[in-house]
Design a protein around this motif. Structure first.
Motif, PDB file in Angstrom:
ATOM      1  N   ALA A   1     -20.238 -16.804 -48.243  1.00  0.00           N
ATOM      2  CA  ALA A   1     -20.344 -16.135 -46.942  1.00  0.00           C
ATOM      3  C   ALA A   1     -21.163 -16.918 -45.920  1.00  0.00           C
ATOM      4  O   ALA A   1     -20.725 -17.063 -44.764  1.00  0.00           O
ATOM      5  CB  ALA A   1     -20.911 -14.732 -47.120  1.00  0.00           C
ATOM      6  N   PRO A   2     -22.338 -17.459 -46.269  1.00  0.00           N
ATOM      7  CA  PRO A   2     -23.104 -18.205 -45.249  1.00  0.00           C
ATOM      8  C   PRO A   2     -22.382 -19.453 -44.749  1.00  0.00           C
ATOM      9  O   PRO A   2     -22.698 -19.952 -43.664  1.00  0.00           O
ATOM     10  CB  PRO A   2     -24.402 -18.580 -45.994  1.00  0.00           C
ATOM     11  CG  PRO A   2     -24.499 -17.611 -47.112  1.00  0.00           C
ATOM     12  CD  PRO A   2     -23.091 -17.346 -47.525  1.00  0.00           C
ATOM     13  N   LEU A   3     -21.416 -19.952 -45.525  1.00  0.00           N
ATOM     14  CA  LEU A   3     -20.669 -21.152 -45.139  1.00  0.00           C
ATOM     15  C   LEU A   3     -19.411 -20.809 -44.358  1.00  0.00           C
ATOM     16  O   LEU A   3     -18.708 -21.702 -43.879  1.00  0.00           O
ATOM     17  CB  LEU A   3     -20.274 -21.943 -46.390  1.00  0.00           C
ATOM     18  CG  LEU A   3     -21.408 -22.375 -47.325  1.00  0.00           C
ATOM     19  CD1 LEU A   3     -20.838 -23.001 -48.584  1.00  0.00           C
ATOM     20  CD2 LEU A   3     -22.353 -23.342 -46.612  1.00  0.00           C
ATOM     21  N   GLY A   4     -19.110 -19.528 -44.250  1.00  0.00           N
ATOM     22  CA  GLY A   4     -17.880 -19.117 -43.600  1.00  0.00           C
ATOM     23  C   GLY A   4     -16.647 -19.446 -44.418  1.00  0.00           C
ATOM     24  O   GLY A   4     -15.546 -19.573 -43.874  1.00  0.00           O
ATOM     25  N   ARG A   5     -16.809 -19.548 -45.731  1.00  0.00           N
ATOM     26  CA  ARG A   5     -15.695 -19.891 -46.609  1.00  0.00           C
ATOM     27  C   ARG A   5     -15.118 -18.643 -47.258  1.00  0.00           C
ATOM     28  O   ARG A   5     -15.834 -17.689 -47.555  1.00  0.00           O
ATOM     29  CB  ARG A   5     -16.145 -20.839 -47.724  1.00  0.00           C
ATOM     30  CG  ARG A   5     -16.816 -22.106 -47.260  1.00  0.00           C
ATOM     31  CD  ARG A   5     -15.841 -23.075 -46.640  1.00  0.00           C
ATOM     32  NE  ARG A   5     -16.495 -24.343 -46.288  1.00  0.00           N
ATOM     33  CZ  ARG A   5     -16.031 -25.176 -45.394  1.00  0.00           C
ATOM     34  NH1 ARG A   5     -14.914 -24.898 -44.747  1.00  0.00           N
ATOM     35  NH2 ARG A   5     -16.675 -26.299 -45.116  1.00  0.00           N
ATOM     36  N   GLY A   6     -13.826 -18.677 -47.513  1.00  0.00           N
ATOM     37  CA  GLY A   6     -13.208 -17.662 -48.331  1.00  0.00           C
ATOM     38  C   GLY A   6     -13.355 -18.026 -49.797  1.00  0.00           C
ATOM     39  O   GLY A   6     -13.819 -19.118 -50.153  1.00  0.00           O
TER      40      GLY A   6
ATOM     41  N   LEU B   1     -16.925 -25.656 -55.344  1.00  0.00           N
ATOM     42  CA  LEU B   1     -17.756 -24.790 -56.179  1.00  0.00           C
ATOM     43  C   LEU B   1     -16.840 -23.892 -56.995  1.00  0.00           C
ATOM     44  O   LEU B   1     -15.900 -23.297 -56.468  1.00  0.00           O
ATOM     45  CB  LEU B   1     -18.672 -23.916 -55.314  1.00  0.00           C
ATOM     46  CG  LEU B   1     -19.367 -22.750 -56.045  1.00  0.00           C
ATOM     47  CD1 LEU B   1     -20.351 -23.268 -57.095  1.00  0.00           C
ATOM     48  CD2 LEU B   1     -20.058 -21.822 -55.050  1.00  0.00           C
ATOM     49  N   ILE B   2     -17.144 -23.781 -58.287  1.00  0.00           N
ATOM     50  CA  ILE B   2     -16.475 -22.809 -59.154  1.00  0.00           C
ATOM     51  C   ILE B   2     -17.539 -21.894 -59.732  1.00  0.00           C
ATOM     52  O   ILE B   2     -18.511 -22.362 -60.340  1.00  0.00           O
ATOM     53  CB  ILE B   2     -15.700 -23.497 -60.280  1.00  0.00           C
ATOM     54  CG1 ILE B   2     -14.560 -24.343 -59.708  1.00  0.00           C
ATOM     55  CG2 ILE B   2     -15.147 -22.463 -61.266  1.00  0.00           C
ATOM     56  CD1 ILE B   2     -13.819 -25.160 -60.742  1.00  0.00           C
ATOM     57  N   VAL B   3     -17.377 -20.605 -59.525  1.00  0.00           N
ATOM     58  CA  VAL B   3     -18.273 -19.608 -60.126  1.00  0.00           C
ATOM     59  C   VAL B   3     -17.558 -19.028 -61.339  1.00  0.00           C
ATOM     60  O   VAL B   3     -16.475 -18.462 -61.217  1.00  0.00           O
ATOM     61  CB  VAL B   3     -18.650 -18.500 -59.127  1.00  0.00           C
ATOM     62  CG1 VAL B   3     -19.546 -17.468 -59.807  1.00  0.00           C
ATOM     63  CG2 VAL B   3     -19.357 -19.098 -57.912  1.00  0.00           C
ATOM     64  N   SER B   4     -18.155 -19.197 -62.488  1.00  0.00           N
ATOM     65  CA  SER B   4     -17.488 -18.797 -63.716  1.00  0.00           C
ATOM     66  C   SER B   4     -18.504 -18.212 -64.696  1.00  0.00           C
ATOM     67  O   SER B   4     -19.431 -17.518 -64.289  1.00  0.00           O
ATOM     68  CB  SER B   4     -16.733 -20.007 -64.305  1.00  0.00           C
ATOM     69  OG  SER B   4     -15.939 -19.641 -65.392  1.00  0.00           O
TER      70      SER B   4
ATOM     71  N   SER C   1     -13.677 -17.173 -61.225  1.00  0.00           N
ATOM     72  CA  SER C   1     -13.011 -16.284 -62.177  1.00  0.00           C
ATOM     73  C   SER C   1     -12.665 -14.975 -61.476  1.00  0.00           C
ATOM     74  O   SER C   1     -13.376 -14.539 -60.562  1.00  0.00           O
ATOM     75  CB  SER C   1     -13.972 -16.009 -63.342  1.00  0.00           C
ATOM     76  OG  SER C   1     -13.672 -14.790 -64.000  1.00  0.00           O
ATOM     77  N   PRO C   2     -11.590 -14.293 -61.879  1.00  0.00           N
ATOM     78  CA  PRO C   2     -11.255 -13.007 -61.256  1.00  0.00           C
ATOM     79  C   PRO C   2     -12.134 -11.849 -61.709  1.00  0.00           C
ATOM     80  O   PRO C   2     -12.012 -10.743 -61.163  1.00  0.00           O
ATOM     81  CB  PRO C   2      -9.799 -12.775 -61.673  1.00  0.00           C
ATOM     82  CG  PRO C   2      -9.636 -13.557 -62.921  1.00  0.00           C
ATOM     83  CD  PRO C   2     -10.524 -14.758 -62.779  1.00  0.00           C
ATOM     84  N   ARG C   3     -13.026 -12.060 -62.681  1.00  0.00           N
ATOM     85  CA  ARG C   3     -13.957 -10.989 -63.066  1.00  0.00           C
ATOM     86  C   ARG C   3     -14.882 -10.691 -61.892  1.00  0.00           C
ATOM     87  O   ARG C   3     -15.384 -11.605 -61.229  1.00  0.00           O
ATOM     88  CB  ARG C   3     -14.787 -11.394 -64.283  1.00  0.00           C
ATOM     89  CG  ARG C   3     -14.015 -11.680 -65.552  1.00  0.00           C
ATOM     90  CD  ARG C   3     -13.271 -10.466 -66.050  1.00  0.00           C
ATOM     91  NE  ARG C   3     -11.847 -10.565 -65.794  1.00  0.00           N
ATOM     92  CZ  ARG C   3     -10.970  -9.608 -66.012  1.00  0.00           C
ATOM     93  NH1 ARG C   3     -11.370  -8.430 -66.449  1.00  0.00           N
ATOM     94  NH2 ARG C   3      -9.697  -9.798 -65.757  1.00  0.00           N
ATOM     95  N   GLN C   4     -15.151  -9.419 -61.647  1.00  0.00           N
ATOM     96  CA  GLN C   4     -15.907  -9.024 -60.454  1.00  0.00           C
ATOM     97  C   GLN C   4     -17.316  -9.592 -60.428  1.00  0.00           C
ATOM     98  O   GLN C   4     -17.857  -9.869 -59.357  1.00  0.00           O
ATOM     99  CB  GLN C   4     -15.933  -7.494 -60.333  1.00  0.00           C
ATOM    100  CG  GLN C   4     -14.596  -6.898 -59.939  1.00  0.00           C
ATOM    101  CD  GLN C   4     -14.084  -7.478 -58.629  1.00  0.00           C
ATOM    102  OE1 GLN C   4     -14.726  -7.363 -57.593  1.00  0.00           O
ATOM    103  NE2 GLN C   4     -12.913  -8.115 -58.676  1.00  0.00           N
ATOM    104  N   ARG C   5     -17.914  -9.790 -61.583  1.00  0.00           N
ATOM    105  CA  ARG C   5     -19.261 -10.375 -61.589  1.00  0.00           C
ATOM    106  C   ARG C   5     -19.247 -11.797 -61.041  1.00  0.00           C
ATOM    107  O   ARG C   5     -20.217 -12.248 -60.427  1.00  0.00           O
ATOM    108  CB  ARG C   5     -19.865 -10.317 -62.995  1.00  0.00           C
ATOM    109  CG  ARG C   5     -19.072 -11.027 -64.087  1.00  0.00           C
ATOM    110  CD  ARG C   5     -19.644 -10.629 -65.454  1.00  0.00           C
ATOM    111  NE  ARG C   5     -19.068 -11.339 -66.590  1.00  0.00           N
ATOM    112  CZ  ARG C   5     -17.964 -10.968 -67.233  1.00  0.00           C
ATOM    113  NH1 ARG C   5     -17.300  -9.887 -66.818  1.00  0.00           N
ATOM    114  NH2 ARG C   5     -17.535 -11.645 -68.284  1.00  0.00           N
ATOM    115  N   ALA C   6     -18.140 -12.511 -61.254  1.00  0.00           N
ATOM    116  CA  ALA C   6     -17.994 -13.852 -60.690  1.00  0.00           C
ATOM    117  C   ALA C   6     -17.573 -13.793 -59.228  1.00  0.00           C
ATOM    118  O   ALA C   6     -18.072 -14.563 -58.391  1.00  0.00           O
ATOM    119  CB  ALA C   6     -16.978 -14.655 -61.506  1.00  0.00           C
ATOM    120  N   VAL C   7     -16.645 -12.878 -58.902  1.00  0.00           N
ATOM    121  CA  VAL C   7     -16.172 -12.762 -57.517  1.00  0.00           C
ATOM    122  C   VAL C   7     -17.327 -12.417 -56.578  1.00  0.00           C
ATOM    123  O   VAL C   7     -17.484 -13.032 -55.511  1.00  0.00           O
ATOM    124  CB  VAL C   7     -15.063 -11.701 -57.409  1.00  0.00           C
ATOM    125  CG1 VAL C   7     -14.692 -11.463 -55.944  1.00  0.00           C
ATOM    126  CG2 VAL C   7     -13.824 -12.126 -58.199  1.00  0.00           C
TER     127      VAL C   7
END
Length: 230
Positions: A62-67, A137-140, A48-54
């Protein structure tokens, strides 16, 4: 495809109705959550574009080197005039009516339930449009996670309300599509809590089974569920 959904880390506002309202995460809120899921790997991370999700997604990626890619389809429900308010300050009769029938009683000046259903379905279909979908993965938020369970597993509204989805909860689902209909199963729910962590299966009732499925391997269906927590 295999899909993990994680509810963002804690903002300390469980007693508020935060949809588009976007409070920051508690300091260090992602630390234990990241340790909890350190053994997992994803090839794609959306949020989600909400900062708590971002911020939660960035910490996990980050540990996976993924964007991390943001997608508006995975935002929490827009609660309109109720958004950001303390739950105790909301009119209980209107809130109860929303719980009972969110289609007929949406939050004042908020997002319609039908629009919410359609955009979550769009987000899922978009993932399945990839001819070779990768582990994702989806963070929502609480609402979208419950809506996915409803649309993929065919959960009725009452069960959606009964499910506890804390900050940091991870749902792992197998999601399939047949004749443009979504179906699948939830393999497990890993629940993270600040003082305690455990792996627990999502259960069809309090005695339930270790997984939830929508008709096994071949029966698409759709149903509705709702949430007031983000």
């Amino acid at each position: 495809m295999i899909l993990d959904l994680i509810r963002h880390a804690s903002t300390g506002r469980d007693d508020h109705l935060d949809g588009r309202t976007d409070p920051p995460l508690h300091e260090g809120a992602t630390d234990a959550l990241c340790a909890r899921y350190a053994a997992l790997s994803w090839e794609r991370v959306l949020c989600s574009p909400r900062q708590r999700a971002v911020r939660t997604a960035e910490a996990l990626a980050a540990p996976l080197g993924r964007g991390v890619d943001t997608d508006q389809e995975w935002e929490e429900l827009d609660f309109g005039d109720w958004d950001g308010a303390a739950l105790e300050a909301l009119p209980m009769d209107a809130l109860s009516a929303f719980h009972l029938d969110p289609h007929a009683n949406p939050p004042p000046h908020g997002e319609s339930w039908g629009h919410f259903e359609r955009r979550i379905a769009r987000g899922l279909h978009r993932l399945l449009d990839d001819p070779d979908p990768v582990p994702t993965l989806i963070v929502s938020h609480g609402g979208p996670l419950r809506m996915v369970l409803s649309q993929v597993c065919g959960l009725p509204m009452a069960m959606c309300w009964a499910l506890r989805i804390d900050h940091g909860t991870r749902l792992r689902l197998r999601v399939e599509r047949e004749d443009d209909q979504l179906w699948g199963s939830c393999w497990n729910c890993s629940r993270y809590e600040a003082r305690r962590t455990d792996d627990a299966s999502v259960r069809a009732d309090q005695r339930g089974s270790s997984s939830l499925s929508n008709g096994g391997a071949s029966s698409p269906s759709s149903s509705r569920c709702s949430t007031v927590r983000s």
